[in-house]
Design an enzyme around this catalytic site. Structure first.
Site, PDB file in Angstrom:
ATOM      1  CE  LYS A   1      -3.614   5.345  -1.283  1.00  0.00           C
ATOM      2  NZ  LYS A   1      -4.458   6.062  -2.135  1.00  0.00           N
TER       3      LYS A   1
ATOM      4  CE1 TYR B   1      -3.624   2.217   0.674  1.00  0.00           C
ATOM      5  CE2 TYR B   1      -2.538   2.993   2.635  1.00  0.00           C
ATOM      6  CZ  TYR B   1      -3.568   3.128   1.682  1.00  0.00           C
ATOM      7  OH  TYR B   1      -4.508   4.387   1.874  1.00  0.00           O
TER       8      TYR B   1
END
Ligand SMILES: NC(=O)c1ccc[n+]([C@@H]2O[C@H](COP(=O)([O-])OP(=O)(O)OC[C@H]3O[C@@H](n4cnc5c(N)ncnc54)[C@H](OP(=O)(O)O)[C@@H]3O)[C@@H](O)[C@H]2O)c1
Length: 246
Positions: free
Chosen positions: A163, A159
């Site tokens: 990002k 994740y």
């Protein structure tokens, strides 16, 4: 666009990805309250229809555009349809995202690929599809990153990678389209009270009660920050807005 026009959201057409839930839904409702026209993008039609009902109750008339942000043809089709049916596009809010958490040592390649496809390739495809429409009169592209886009955390490596990549994509893009009058901004929120990451809002609230130290933003808080970015003064550009629970 004049300063007053830029700051007045009435009549503005705003394409929102991830509009069936959480932050995307809150942005759609907040925009409707200000007279803007939200175009709602997400994979599943039913949650988009629920958002459309809420937008209707807030006085807005939304357009529903089911599309998967990882599918280039679907994304281009959604932005083109928004422009065709609503006459213009003034901004794109890129909120669609997934959180598949787990340690790298046992993380499935399919989860890695889905994470990057949704959280990084998705915003790339949406920005690419939005730019030709926004170039006509200027506007804004606003992505929702995460605190995990600036700091890696255990269980969140994939994740975080997606990002971090999103932060770089948006920083590079900002310089490319500034002369077209397009302001590119990134919101960097901490934990938000949404179903994101596989935990229900009820579970999160119960957890927050057990752990008084854990604070969450509400999706409406993030929506307000996004509305601020949409109404920046003409000569001002907020590149990154860090938003922490308080
Ligand atoms: N919640 C948090 O704690 C938190 C913290 C920091 C940052 N963020 C970021 O904030 C953004 C919004 O998250 P949220 O909390 O609002 O989560 P959410 O309530 O789970 O909403 C995410 C939305 O994205 C849509 N989506 C997922 N994959 C998609 C795809 N391939 N194509 C189109 N739409 C897709 C989902 O709808 P469908 O499944 O129907 O497509 C859903 O409506 C995300 O980018 C997330 O990374 C969240």
């Amino acid at each position: 666009m004049t300063d007053a026009e830029m700051r007045d959201l009435a009549g503005k057409v705003v394409v929102i990805t991830g509009a069936g839930s959480g932050v995307g839904r809150a942005v759609a409702v907040a925009l409707a309250k200000h007279g803007a026209i939200p175009a709602l993008v997400g994979r599943s039609r039913e949650p988009l229809e629920e958002t459309a009902n809420l937008v209707g109750m807030a006085g807005g008339r939304p357009l529903i555009l089911p599309a998967d942000v990882t599918d280039e043809a679907a994304v281009t089709g959604a932005f083109d349809r928004a422009a065709e049916e609503l006459g213009r596009i003034d901004a794109a809010i890129l909120s669609a995202g997934i959180g598949l958490f787990g340690p790298v040592a046992s993380y499935a390649l399919a989860d890695w690929q889905a994470t990057l496809a949704t959280n990084l390739t998705g915003p790339f495809l949406c920005a690419k599809a939005a730019i030709p429409h926004l170039r006509q009169r200027g506007g804004a592209i606003i992505a929702v990153s995460s605190g995990a886009g600036k700091q890696g955390y255990p269980q969140l490596a994939a994740y975080s990678a997606s990002k971090f990549g999103l932060m770089g994509l948006m920083q590079g893009l900002a310089g490319e389209v500034a002369d077209d009058g397009i302001k590119v901004s990134t919101v960097v929120p901490g934990s938000i009270m949404t179903p994101f990451g596989g935990r229900s809002v009820a579970d999160k609230r119960a957890g927050a009660e057990r752990d008084p130290g854990k604070k969450y933003l509400e999706p409406e808080d993030v929506a307000e920050a996004i509305l601020f970015l949409l109404r920046q003064p003409r000569h001002a550009w907020t590149q990154e807005l860090n938003l922490w629970p308080f």
